[in-house]
Write an enzyme that holds these catalytic residues in place. Structure first.
Site, PDB file in Angstrom:
ATOM      1  N   LYS A  76     -27.371 -11.615 -59.261  1.00 56.42           N
ATOM      2  CA  LYS A  76     -26.934 -12.667 -60.901  1.00 56.42           C
ATOM      3  C   LYS A  76     -28.406 -13.159 -61.356  1.00 56.42           C
ATOM      4  O   LYS A  76     -28.493 -13.458 -62.481  1.00 56.42           O
ATOM      5  CB  LYS A  76     -26.070 -13.509 -60.477  1.00 56.42           C
ATOM      6  CG  LYS A  76     -24.520 -12.998 -60.450  1.00 56.42           C
ATOM      7  CD  LYS A  76     -23.361 -14.154 -60.537  1.00 56.42           C
ATOM      8  CE  LYS A  76     -22.554 -13.314 -59.440  1.00 56.42           C
ATOM      9  NZ  LYS A  76     -21.629 -14.263 -59.032  1.00 56.42           N
ATOM     10  N   LYS A  99     -33.965 -19.753 -52.138  1.00 63.18           N
ATOM     11  CA  LYS A  99     -33.737 -20.562 -53.119  1.00 63.18           C
ATOM     12  C   LYS A  99     -34.448 -21.921 -53.708  1.00 63.18           C
ATOM     13  O   LYS A  99     -34.455 -22.002 -55.402  1.00 63.18           O
ATOM     14  CB  LYS A  99     -32.065 -21.029 -53.096  1.00 63.18           C
ATOM     15  CG  LYS A  99     -31.115 -19.038 -53.847  1.00 63.18           C
ATOM     16  CD  LYS A  99     -29.895 -20.038 -53.874  1.00 63.18           C
ATOM     17  CE  LYS A  99     -29.020 -18.281 -54.086  1.00 63.18           C
ATOM     18  NZ  LYS A  99     -27.470 -19.089 -54.731  1.00 63.18           N
ATOM     19  N   LYS A 147     -32.680  -7.239 -53.591  1.00 64.28           N
ATOM     20  CA  LYS A 147     -30.933  -7.435 -53.984  1.00 64.28           C
ATOM     21  C   LYS A 147     -30.849  -7.003 -55.400  1.00 64.28           C
ATOM     22  O   LYS A 147     -30.544  -7.854 -55.201  1.00 64.28           O
ATOM     23  CB  LYS A 147     -30.397  -7.736 -52.842  1.00 64.28           C
ATOM     24  CG  LYS A 147     -29.963  -9.471 -53.626  1.00 64.28           C
ATOM     25  CD  LYS A 147     -29.193 -10.327 -52.613  1.00 64.28           C
ATOM     26  CE  LYS A 147     -29.131 -11.519 -52.856  1.00 64.28           C
ATOM     27  NZ  LYS A 147     -27.900 -12.015 -52.633  1.00 64.28           N
TER      28      LYS A 147
END
Ligand code: TYM
Length: 335
Positions: A198, A112, A195
């Site tokens: 969102k 992230k 994966k």
């Protein structure tokens, strides 16, 4: 038995959340009514930049989506993290137990924060400690999550173990991660090695629970696959990540094993398999979408559910927090 899990209100629920986590939440609630706490992790959502108006709207929508998916607020405690301030307080206390070296190993922070690690918030770095507080606060025994959360749960166990050892107490129960057996990891429809998420910029990479029938069918039709037919033995899907993912999704939606699905479709190509998968997905997700729309017509009722859930969660959180204060000798310890 105490079941605790959370989800970030960062947009619509997608099939990865649903099959990786929510289906298990519903099963746990049905088996252990009164012992399950499920929450919207809005404090986790603010570790990256957020639109404030959107965030509170997301909390409400996600609550409706969870209820539409089968979470029953009379049998489970459903709330948003912010309304139970004990989460934040315990996170601070646990930050003094967690080690820098442990957090440095967290892969999600590395993903992230990307190349701009110096510019990432401290909240993003300390995120797994808040997650540990989320479950330790309620003495969780079982935490149903998708595969991607396993490392965070292991950290929660390490923090609990060290805290208990350091203080010579048994303040915290060690939580057991429960990784979904049917669909531990749902992958992107565009890239079988990433994966379903969102945060993927392409909406074609995921099926959102609120997608309409045409959108679901189109996304499945356009999903990346290969030219080979489906094999009889699921082991032969190794090395074919996109094909394996669609079989996993079918099996999870149908409540069957991958072997059953392969046996049924063996020798057929994706021209035949994709329409069958689309029909199944539409049949399973359509009723959730309809129920969601009904629930969203009465937002005051949703707000009341969250308020009530938070009240019950706070009452359950207080004894752990008091025990933590006592273990650390925080004044006044002997009241
Ligand atoms: P979040 O919001 O990213 O995802 C919610 C749940 O969905 C699962 N999941 C998936 N499972 C399978 N395949 C996928 N592609 C997929 N994408 C998401 C996640 O594993 C998760 O179970 N940090 C957590 C939220 C959280 C939490 C907690 C969870 C905060 N505190 C305490 C458990 C206990 C998160 O960001 O999940």
């Amino acid at each position: 038995m105490r079941v605790v899990s959370g989800i970030q209100p960062t947009g619509n629920l997608h099939l990865g959340n649903y099959l990786g986590a929510i289906v298990q939440w519903v099963a746990m609630q049905d088996e252990h009514p009164g012992e399950c706490l499920f929450f919207l992790a809005d404090l986790h959502a603010i570790t990256v930049r957020n639109d404030p108006a959107q965030l509170s709207a997301n909390v409400r929508e996600l609550t409706a989506a969870l209820i539409a998916s089968g979470i029953d607020p009379t049998r489970s405690i459903l709330f948003n993290q912010t309304r139970v301030p004990q989460h934040s307080e315990l996170a601070w206390l646990l930050m003094c137990t967690a080690r820098m070296g442990w957090l440095n190993r967290m892969t999600q922070f590395k993903e992230k924060s990307g190349k701009d690690r110096e510019g990432a918030s401290i909240g993003l770095y300390a995120y797994p400690v808040l997650q540990a507080a989320d479950v330790l606060l309620y003495q969780a025994t079982h935490v149903p999550v998708g595969e991607d959360q396993k490392q965070h749960l292991e950290l929660a166990r390490d923090i609990a173990t060290k805290f208990n050892l350091d203080t010579g107490t048994e303040t915290f129960t060690l939580p057991e991660p429960m990784i979904g057996s049917t669909a531990p990891r749902v992958m992107s429809l565009r890239d079988g090695s990433a994966k379903m998420s969102k945060s993927d910029p392409s909406d074609m990479s995921r099926i959102n629970l609120m997608d309409d029938a045409d959108t679901i069918a189109q996304k499945i039709r356009k999903a990346r696959t290969d030219a080979d037919p489906l094999p009889e033995d699921p082991a032969a899907l190794d090395g074919r990540p996109e094909a394996a993912n669609l079989v996993t999704i079918y099996a999870a939606l149908a409540g069957e094993s991958r072997a059953d699905v392969c046996a049924r479709f063996a020798g057929q190509g994706f021209g035949a398999f994709k329409p069958a998968l689309a029909d199944l997905a539409v049949a399973k997700l359509g009723p959730i979408r309809e129920r969601f729309a009904e629930l969203m017509a009465d937002t005051a009722a949703i707000d009341a559910i969250l308020e009530e859930g938070a009240g019950r969660a706070r009452a359950m959180a207080v004894p752990t927090l008091e025990a933590t204060h006592a273990a650390l000798g925080l004044f006044p310890a002997s009241r």
